[in-house]
Design an enzyme around this catalytic site. Structure first.
Site, PDB file in Angstrom:
ATOM      1  CE  LYS A 101     167.836  18.459  73.398  1.00  0.00           C
ATOM      2  NZ  LYS A 101     169.084  18.778  74.460  1.00  0.00           N
ATOM      3  NE  ARG A 157     174.852  22.340  78.596  1.00  0.00           N
ATOM      4  CZ  ARG A 157     174.381  21.472  77.556  1.00  0.00           C
ATOM      5  NH1 ARG A 157     174.985  21.708  76.216  1.00  0.00           N
ATOM      6  NH2 ARG A 157     173.340  20.613  77.775  1.00  0.00           N
ATOM      7  CE1 TYR A 193     167.948  38.297  45.542  1.00  0.00           C
ATOM      8  CE2 TYR A 193     167.952  36.698  46.985  1.00  0.00           C
ATOM      9  CZ  TYR A 193     167.339  37.597  46.363  1.00  0.00           C
ATOM     10  OH  TYR A 193     165.928  37.733  46.530  1.00  0.00           O
ATOM     11  CG  MET A 242     163.206  34.132  53.307  1.00  0.00           C
ATOM     12  SD  MET A 242     162.446  35.465  53.797  1.00  0.00           S
ATOM     13  CE  MET A 242     163.571  36.576  54.144  1.00  0.00           C
TER      14      MET A 242
HETATM   15  C1  LIG Z   1     169.644  17.349  74.459  1.00  0.00           C
HETATM   16  C2  LIG Z   1     170.031  16.404  75.471  1.00  0.00           C
HETATM   17  C3  LIG Z   1     170.109  15.139  75.629  1.00  0.00           C
HETATM   18  C4  LIG Z   1     170.073  14.435  74.339  1.00  0.00           C
HETATM   19  O1  LIG Z   1     171.421  14.296  73.462  1.00  0.00           O
HETATM   20  P1  LIG Z   1     171.631  13.541  72.220  1.00  0.00           P
HETATM   21  O2  LIG Z   1     172.938  13.582  71.973  1.00  0.00           O
HETATM   22  O3  LIG Z   1     170.652  14.129  71.143  1.00  0.00           O
HETATM   23  O4  LIG Z   1     171.461  12.104  72.690  1.00  0.00           O
HETATM   24  C5  LIG Z   1     170.284  14.457  76.675  1.00  0.00           C
HETATM   25  N1  LIG Z   1     170.549  15.129  77.896  1.00  0.00           N
HETATM   26  C6  LIG Z   1     170.454  16.391  77.982  1.00  0.00           C
HETATM   27  C7  LIG Z   1     170.570  17.201  79.260  1.00  0.00           C
HETATM   28  C8  LIG Z   1     170.280  17.296  76.841  1.00  0.00           C
HETATM   29  O5  LIG Z   1     170.291  18.583  76.953  1.00  0.00           O
END
Ligand SMILES: *Cc1c(COP(=O)(O)O)cnc(C)c1O
Length: 374
Positions: free
Chosen positions: A39, A136, A266, A314
């Site tokens: 992701k 969640r 800055y 930036m």
């Molecule tokens: C992002 C995520 C992971 C991966 O977690 P890591 O700590 O990066 O290994 C696994 N399961 C879910 C549901 C996630 O959202």
């Protein structure tokens, strides 16, 4: 002195060999199937190249948050199983289903929407997500009976295929994670009593996969570890047998000799304490270099370590290199593999008051990614 390719201001090299090795290492360590989590553009490393490397290292499935991320992987030609688990209300699952994308399901409504996307000859593959304490998404214990019963019915009539039951841990403590495991096992038993027998159960992400073997359940979701970073405070990548895949570099854009008292960047938060040399580094918060690390973030130039002087802007920041012989075009390493002398992403995380996940994931689109394999 090492230099970047001509004309390049800044780049992140991505060592896909490291990703492949990290996955292989974690697969052996956990003796489990690996769902490689790609992701957020593979935590900033590039989703497609990270997916390809993880599959080469033995991962058998990919995990992403949204369906759009899953579709992008399919369109790039990746045909491995992919599961996506975070959906907007009212999402139609038709396109995902037609591409064979597996859906994480957290509610009765999502279950029905998934079944509605099935075609006559192809059931929709789902992973039912249970709420086990993280607060969640996930099916609450009070809803599990009705959702599991309906899932079993939809499976019997060929509209759904329940591939997995899964959940996610808080890492609050080993005891909290064991309590979540017990809640998960309660859900698994209830599902079995209602006729569901999914092939997979998955609960652990990198942290628990390494540290809490009883949560492995034969299948683990690995994100941060595949990129070679540690999810633990006080344990480095090398301590875990992992190699960081991303190295972030810039080329010194200007060098200036200044007298004692000269203000830098800055607000003049930094003033030269003596006559000194300043080097300008062409990365800033637009590139994901956290402004919170002003006055603190580490770099190496020619193997020597320096810190950001004054505020990160930036597009750029300044380093006080004292009397070191630094020239325009010299390579500046912000972070990479500390066993090769680079600062660690963890050092930037400490300087900015955040975690290594955020450091790599926020590296911006202006930073060219260059794939390498060491
Ligand atoms: C992002 C995520 C992971 C991966 O977690 P890591 O700590 O990066 O290994 C696994 N399961 C879910 C549901 C996630 O959202």
């Amino acid at each position: 002195m090492t230099r970047l390719p001509a004309g390049v201001l800044r780049e992140a090299t991505i060592d896909v060999g490291a990703i492949e090795d990290n996955v292989r290492h974690l697969r052996r360590l956990t003796e489990s199937e690996i769902i490689a989590v790609v992701k957020a553009d593979g935590y900033g490393h590039g989703a497609v190249r990270s997916a390809v490397a993880a599959l080469a290292g033995g991962a058998t499935r990919l995990g992403v948050a949204d369906i759009a991320e899953a579709i992008a992987l399919r369109r790039a030609g990746i045909d491995a199983p992919i599961v996506a688990w975070l959906h907007a209300p009212g999402t139609s699952f038709a396109e995902a289903a037609s591409l064979g994308i597996e859906l994480g399901i957290s509610s009765f409504e999502q279950l029905l929407a998934a079944a509605a996307a099935a075609s006559a000859d192809r059931p929709v593959a789902v992973h039912l997500k249970l709420e086990t304490g993280l607060s969640r998404n996930g099916i609450a214990p009070s809803d599990q009976r009705i959702v599991f019963a309906e899932a079993a019915r939809l499976e019997r009539i060929g509209r759904l295929r329940v591939v997995a039951l899964f959940s996610h841990l808080s890492n609050a403590s080993a005891d909290d994670d064991r309590a979540a495991l017990r809640a998960f096992e309660d859900g698994v038993a209830l599902a079995a009593s209602l006729g569901l027998a999914p092939r997979l159960r998955h609960l652990a992400a990198t942290h628990a996969a390494i540290d809490l073997p009883e949560t492995r359940l034969g299948c683990v979701r690995i994100g941060i570890g595949m990129y070679g970073l540690s999810p633990f405070d006080g344990r480095s990548s090398a301590d875990l047998g992992l190699r960081p895949a991303m190295t972030l570099r810039g080329a010194v854009a200007a060098v200036r000799r200044v007298p004692a008292g000269t203000g830098v960047s800055y607000g003049y938060d930094f003033r030269a304490p003596r006559d000194t040399t300043l080097a300008l580094v062409p990365l800033g918060y637009a590139d994901g270099v956290p402004r919170q690390a002003s006055g603190a973030g580490p770099v190496t130039i020619g193997g020597r370590r320096f810190e950001v002087a004054g505020r990160i802007a930036m597009d750029q920041f300044v380093v006080d290199v004292s009397d070191s012989p630094v020239s325009v075009g010299d390579e500046v390493v912000l972070f990479g593999d500390p066993t090769l002398g680079a600062p660690a992403a963890d050092d930037w995380a400490a300087a900015a008051g955040t975690i290594n996940y955020e450091i790599v994931t926020r590296i911006g689109p202006r930073v060219m990614r260059r794939q390498v394999s060491a």
